[in-house]
Motif scaffolding. Structure first.
Motif, mmCIF file in Angstrom:
data_model
loop_
_atom_site.group_PDB
_atom_site.id
_atom_site.type_symbol
_atom_site.label_atom_id
_atom_site.label_comp_id
_atom_site.label_asym_id
_atom_site.label_seq_id
_atom_site.Cartn_x
_atom_site.Cartn_y
_atom_site.Cartn_z
ATOM 1 N N ILE A 89 0.827 -1.209 0.000
ATOM 2 C CA ILE A 89 0.000 0.000 0.000
ATOM 3 C C ILE A 89 0.862 1.260 0.000
ATOM 4 O O ILE A 89 0.558 2.221 -0.714
ATOM 5 C CB ILE A 89 -0.976 -0.002 1.195
ATOM 6 C CG1 ILE A 89 -1.997 -1.133 1.026
ATOM 7 C CG2 ILE A 89 -1.687 1.345 1.323
ATOM 8 C CD1 ILE A 89 -2.883 -1.360 2.229
ATOM 9 N N ASP A 90 1.939 1.269 0.775
ATOM 10 C CA ASP A 90 2.801 2.457 0.808
ATOM 11 C C ASP A 90 3.378 2.756 -0.573
ATOM 12 O O ASP A 90 3.414 3.911 -1.000
ATOM 13 C CB ASP A 90 3.934 2.286 1.827
ATOM 14 C CG ASP A 90 3.424 2.299 3.260
ATOM 15 O OD1 ASP A 90 2.372 2.932 3.516
ATOM 16 O OD2 ASP A 90 4.065 1.681 4.120
ATOM 17 N N GLU A 94 2.616 6.127 -3.476
ATOM 18 C CA GLU A 94 3.684 7.025 -3.927
ATOM 19 C C GLU A 94 3.281 7.703 -5.236
ATOM 20 O O GLU A 94 2.766 7.040 -6.140
ATOM 21 C CB GLU A 94 4.986 6.246 -4.155
ATOM 22 C CG GLU A 94 5.686 5.835 -2.891
ATOM 23 C CD GLU A 94 6.238 7.011 -2.116
ATOM 24 O OE1 GLU A 94 6.804 7.929 -2.733
ATOM 25 O OE2 GLU A 94 6.087 7.014 -0.885
ATOM 26 N N PRO A 95 3.520 9.019 -5.350
ATOM 27 C CA PRO A 95 3.215 9.694 -6.616
ATOM 28 C C PRO A 95 3.955 9.032 -7.781
ATOM 29 O O PRO A 95 5.111 8.628 -7.650
ATOM 30 C CB PRO A 95 3.726 11.120 -6.394
ATOM 31 C CG PRO A 95 3.731 11.292 -4.910
ATOM 32 C CD PRO A 95 4.042 9.933 -4.342
ATOM 33 N N LEU A 96 3.259 8.902 -8.874
ATOM 34 C CA LEU A 96 3.761 8.350 -10.136
ATOM 35 C C LEU A 96 3.909 6.832 -10.149
ATOM 36 O O LEU A 96 4.287 6.262 -11.166
ATOM 37 C CB LEU A 96 5.078 9.011 -10.566
ATOM 38 C CG LEU A 96 5.032 10.535 -10.690
ATOM 39 C CD1 LEU A 96 6.404 11.078 -11.061
ATOM 40 C CD2 LEU A 96 3.987 10.965 -11.705
ATOM 41 N N MET A 117 -9.175 15.064 -0.199
ATOM 42 C CA MET A 117 -9.955 14.624 0.959
ATOM 43 C C MET A 117 -9.203 14.953 2.247
ATOM 44 O O MET A 117 -7.987 15.113 2.248
ATOM 45 C CB MET A 117 -10.233 13.120 0.864
ATOM 46 C CG MET A 117 -11.024 12.713 -0.377
ATOM 47 S SD MET A 117 -12.635 13.509 -0.541
ATOM 48 C CE MET A 117 -13.608 12.538 0.598
ATOM 49 N N ASP A 118 -9.944 15.038 3.349
ATOM 50 C CA ASP A 118 -9.325 15.339 4.644
ATOM 51 C C ASP A 118 -8.616 14.129 5.228
ATOM 52 O O ASP A 118 -7.587 14.259 5.877
ATOM 53 C CB ASP A 118 -10.380 15.840 5.632
ATOM 54 C CG ASP A 118 -10.987 17.162 5.201
ATOM 55 O OD1 ASP A 118 -10.308 17.946 4.505
ATOM 56 O OD2 ASP A 118 -12.157 17.405 5.549
ATOM 57 N N SER A 119 -9.185 12.955 5.027
ATOM 58 C CA SER A 119 -8.527 11.736 5.493
ATOM 59 C C SER A 119 -8.770 10.621 4.483
ATOM 60 O O SER A 119 -9.819 10.569 3.844
ATOM 61 C CB SER A 119 -9.033 11.320 6.882
ATOM 62 O OG SER A 119 -10.367 10.882 6.809
ATOM 63 N N VAL A 120 -7.765 9.767 4.363
ATOM 64 C CA VAL A 120 -7.839 8.626 3.443
ATOM 65 C C VAL A 120 -7.190 7.436 4.143
ATOM 66 O O VAL A 120 -6.071 7.537 4.637
ATOM 67 C CB VAL A 120 -7.090 8.905 2.116
ATOM 68 C CG1 VAL A 120 -7.146 7.679 1.206
ATOM 69 C CG2 VAL A 120 -7.640 10.133 1.418
ATOM 70 N N GLU A 121 -7.906 6.325 4.173
ATOM 71 C CA GLU A 121 -7.358 5.091 4.717
ATOM 72 C C GLU A 121 -7.554 4.003 3.667
ATOM 73 O O GLU A 121 -8.647 3.857 3.114
ATOM 74 C CB GLU A 121 -8.074 4.702 6.009
ATOM 75 C CG GLU A 121 -7.536 3.438 6.632
ATOM 76 C CD GLU A 121 -8.255 3.047 7.914
ATOM 77 O OE1 GLU A 121 -7.843 2.038 8.509
ATOM 78 O OE2 GLU A 121 -9.221 3.724 8.306
ATOM 79 N N VAL A 122 -6.495 3.271 3.395
ATOM 80 C CA VAL A 122 -6.555 2.190 2.414
ATOM 81 C C VAL A 122 -6.292 0.880 3.147
ATOM 82 O O VAL A 122 -5.276 0.738 3.831
ATOM 83 C CB VAL A 122 -5.511 2.386 1.292
ATOM 84 C CG1 VAL A 122 -5.598 1.248 0.278
ATOM 85 C CG2 VAL A 122 -5.689 3.741 0.612
ATOM 86 N N ILE A 123 -7.224 -0.039 3.009
ATOM 87 C CA ILE A 123 -7.075 -1.367 3.598
ATOM 88 C C ILE A 123 -7.144 -2.371 2.456
ATOM 89 O O ILE A 123 -8.074 -2.328 1.643
ATOM 90 C CB ILE A 123 -8.172 -1.641 4.644
ATOM 91 C CG1 ILE A 123 -8.050 -0.638 5.794
ATOM 92 C CG2 ILE A 123 -8.088 -3.077 5.146
ATOM 93 C CD1 ILE A 123 -9.164 -0.716 6.793
#
Length: 146
Positions: A89-90, A94-96, A117-123
């Motif tokens: 996920i990290d 990353e941009p690009l 967005m104010d917050s983003v969580e990716v699971i």
């Protein structure tokens, strides 16, 4: 006041526009600014496109799921798929970075989402899918028409 809606639709690229407009229509009850509306439509487009292209490899027989919750002036949007998942996920944030360079993808989807967005969580889990949870607090000042 709290309000909620859920959608499920086939993982075909033509449904990205449907998802964007459906979420935009739902949130208009909070009277967002044009900038806020544009930003939300953009993040929905990015997340749905990621599900279709990366999660499902453009295979149309799957479903993309959207849930929206409106509470006071805050919007919570979850876009979920049951696709291949994200291995790192990290790295994906990353941009690009893109897992599909052969499709000439820009790799800016998560960067755009995080900026709007104010917050983003990716699971995500390999072979189990990905959920992107996003929140945005709308501005309190609205245009007054005479």
């Amino acid at each position: 006041m709290k309000n909620e809606m859920s959608l499920a639709f086939a993982s075909v690229s033509e449904n990205e526009a449907f998802a964007r407009v459906a979420v935009a229509s739902f949130i208009t009850q909070l009277d967002p600014t044009m900038d806020e509306l544009t930003e939300i439509k953009t993040v929905v487009s990015e997340a749905v496109t990621n599900s279709i292209i990366h999660g499902y490899h453009n295979e149309p027989h799957h479903k993309v799921y959207i849930e929206c919750v409106l509470q006071d002036d805050e919007i919570e949007i979850t876009i979920r798929d049951e696709g291949v998942g994200i291995k790192d996920i990290d790295e994906a944030r990353e941009p690009l970075y893109t897992s599909k360079p052969e499709l000439e993808r820009s790799g800016m989807g998560f960067t755009i989402i995080e900026n709007f967005m104010d917050s983003v969580e990716v699971i995500s889990a390999p072979e189990k899918g990905t959920s992107v949870y996003m929140t945005k607090q709308l501005s309190k000042s609205k245009t007054v028409y005479n």
